[in-house]
Design a protein around this motif. Structure first.
Motif, short mmCIF file in Angstrom:
data_model
loop_
_atom_site.label_atom_id
_atom_site.label_comp_id
_atom_site.label_asym_id
_atom_site.label_seq_id
_atom_site.Cartn_x
_atom_site.Cartn_y
_atom_site.Cartn_z
N THR A 29 40.86 49.52 43.78
CA THR A 29 40.15 48.24 43.77
C THR A 29 41.15 47.12 43.46
N MET A 30 40.70 45.89 43.71
CA MET A 30 41.47 44.72 43.30
C MET A 30 40.76 44.02 42.15
N GLY A 31 39.93 44.78 41.43
CA GLY A 31 39.23 44.21 40.29
C GLY A 31 38.01 43.41 40.70
N ALA A 32 37.54 42.55 39.78
CA ALA A 32 36.28 41.82 39.99
C ALA A 32 35.21 42.83 40.38
N LEU A 33 35.09 43.88 39.57
CA LEU A 33 34.25 45.02 39.93
C LEU A 33 32.77 44.65 39.95
N SER A 54 42.13 52.12 40.23
CA SER A 54 43.21 51.14 40.14
C SER A 54 42.62 49.75 40.18
N ILE A 55 43.17 48.87 39.36
CA ILE A 55 42.79 47.46 39.35
C ILE A 55 44.08 46.67 39.56
N PHE A 56 44.27 46.23 40.80
CA PHE A 56 45.53 45.59 41.15
C PHE A 56 45.31 44.64 42.32
N VAL A 57 45.59 43.36 42.11
CA VAL A 57 45.48 42.37 43.17
C VAL A 57 46.78 42.42 43.96
N TYR A 71 41.80 34.61 43.92
CA TYR A 71 41.11 35.89 43.77
C TYR A 71 40.80 36.13 42.29
N PRO A 72 39.53 36.46 41.96
CA PRO A 72 39.15 36.60 40.54
C PRO A 72 39.86 37.75 39.84
N ARG A 73 40.33 37.49 38.64
CA ARG A 73 40.98 38.51 37.81
C ARG A 73 40.19 38.63 36.51
N THR A 74 39.47 39.74 36.38
CA THR A 74 38.51 39.88 35.27
C THR A 74 38.68 41.25 34.62
N LEU A 75 39.90 41.57 34.18
CA LEU A 75 40.21 42.92 33.70
C LEU A 75 39.32 43.34 32.53
N ASP A 76 39.15 42.49 31.55
CA ASP A 76 38.34 42.86 30.38
C ASP A 76 36.90 43.19 30.79
N ARG A 77 36.35 42.38 31.68
CA ARG A 77 34.99 42.63 32.15
C ARG A 77 34.93 43.91 32.99
N ASP A 78 35.97 44.13 33.79
CA ASP A 78 36.03 45.34 34.62
C ASP A 78 36.06 46.60 33.74
N ILE A 79 36.86 46.56 32.70
CA ILE A 79 36.94 47.71 31.78
C ILE A 79 35.59 47.96 31.13
N ALA A 80 34.93 46.90 30.69
CA ALA A 80 33.62 47.03 30.05
C ALA A 80 32.61 47.65 31.01
N LEU A 81 32.68 47.26 32.28
CA LEU A 81 31.76 47.79 33.28
C LEU A 81 32.02 49.27 33.52
N LEU A 82 33.27 49.67 33.59
CA LEU A 82 33.60 51.07 33.81
C LEU A 82 33.22 51.94 32.62
#
Length: 283
Positions: A29-33, A54-57, A71-82
């Protein structure tokens, strides 16, 4: 859930997992899950014990610098969602550009038997070189048993399958159904950038695809294409970039129907400045 920022530590941990005879799945993925990404992870747990996300733009697959920057970069939110996934162990790989590309942030050049020249390849020159480069590197680092890709990016799915074939990579590529919002819009990280007005208009894309599928039963590809083009000309908020019907194996536009071949309709639409793609199986 573990998060790795560099490939050396990730590889060491994955070797430990493989030594326990556990199977590994991979969801790039490129994040912004969103829920579409989560559906790929859920699908993966039907086959594998551990899923690497993978979370990589990836900078080499953007044709416009502006799109890369926005392109949105939302790593903390992505981790919380996973973390809401409870089916099995999820591993996050969120590398830096340097970890993937070292000092050479350039795409390799690939030939995918012509698949790269159709549709998205025609409108986004070099895009699939960037896709091929990053997916090949991820597969070489992670060495997963399976890798999961959504059918929304159907051309990308076919190109990744070709990549694995050409380079004899030991990963099985699995296509997963398109995950849609209740109103039919295909889930995409780009949807977050839509204005409320364009978001309300966007379900028209899938509605048109469904009607095109019905028409394909009795009409020619040319007639269906002309109808779709006319429909979008009447839309004040959506601008059609392309619509075409193609052979699913070659992705070449349909010239004449054959009962022995399988076809799919592909579409790209601008909603304001946001580009949305979708597709539908026709037979």
């Amino acid at each position: 859930m573990k998060t790795f920022l560099n490939k050396i530590e990730l590889i060491d941990y994955l070797n430990h997992i493989k030594a326990m005879d556990k199977s590994i799945g991979f969801v790039p993925t490129m994040g912004a899950l969103h829920k579409g990404h989560l559906s790929l992870v859920d699908f993966g747990f039907e086959k594998d014990n551990v899923i690497v996300v993978s979370i990589f733009v990836n900078p080499t697959q953007f044709n416009k610098e502006e799109d890369l920057v926005k392109y949105p970069r939302t790593l903390d939110r992505d981790i919380a969602l996973l973390k809401t996934i409870s089916k099995g162990e999820v591993i996050i790989y969120s590398p830096s550009v340097e970890d993937i590309y070292s000092n050479n942030v350039n795409a390799d050049h690939f030939k995918f038997d012509g698949l790269e020249h159709e549709m998205e390849g025609a409108f986004r020159p070099g895009h699939f070189d960037g896709v091929g480069t990053i997916i090949k590197r991820f597969l070489e680092i992670i060495k997963p048993d399976h890798a999961y890709f959504g059918e929304k990016d159907f051309q990308q799915l076919m190109i990744v399958k070709k990549l694995v074939e050409l380079y004899n990579l030991p990963t099985k590529i699995v296509g997963c159904p398109i995950y849609r919002a209740e109103d039919g819009l295909a889930m995409s990280s780009r949807n977050e950038r839509l204005t409320s007005e364009h978001r309300s208009a966007a379900p028209f894309i899938y509605k048109t695809l469904k009607t095109a599928k019905k028409k394909f039963g009795t009409k020619s590809a040319k007639q269906v294409t002309e109808w779709v083009t006319k429909e979008f000309k009447n839309s004040q908020l959506l601008e059609l970039e392309y619509f075409l019907i193609a052979d699913v194996n070659t992705l070449k536009p349909l010239q004449r129907k054959s009962k022995q071949k399988t076809y799919r309709a592909f579409i790209a639409v601008y909603a304001g400045g946001i580009r949305l793609i979708d597709n539908i199986a026709l037979n």
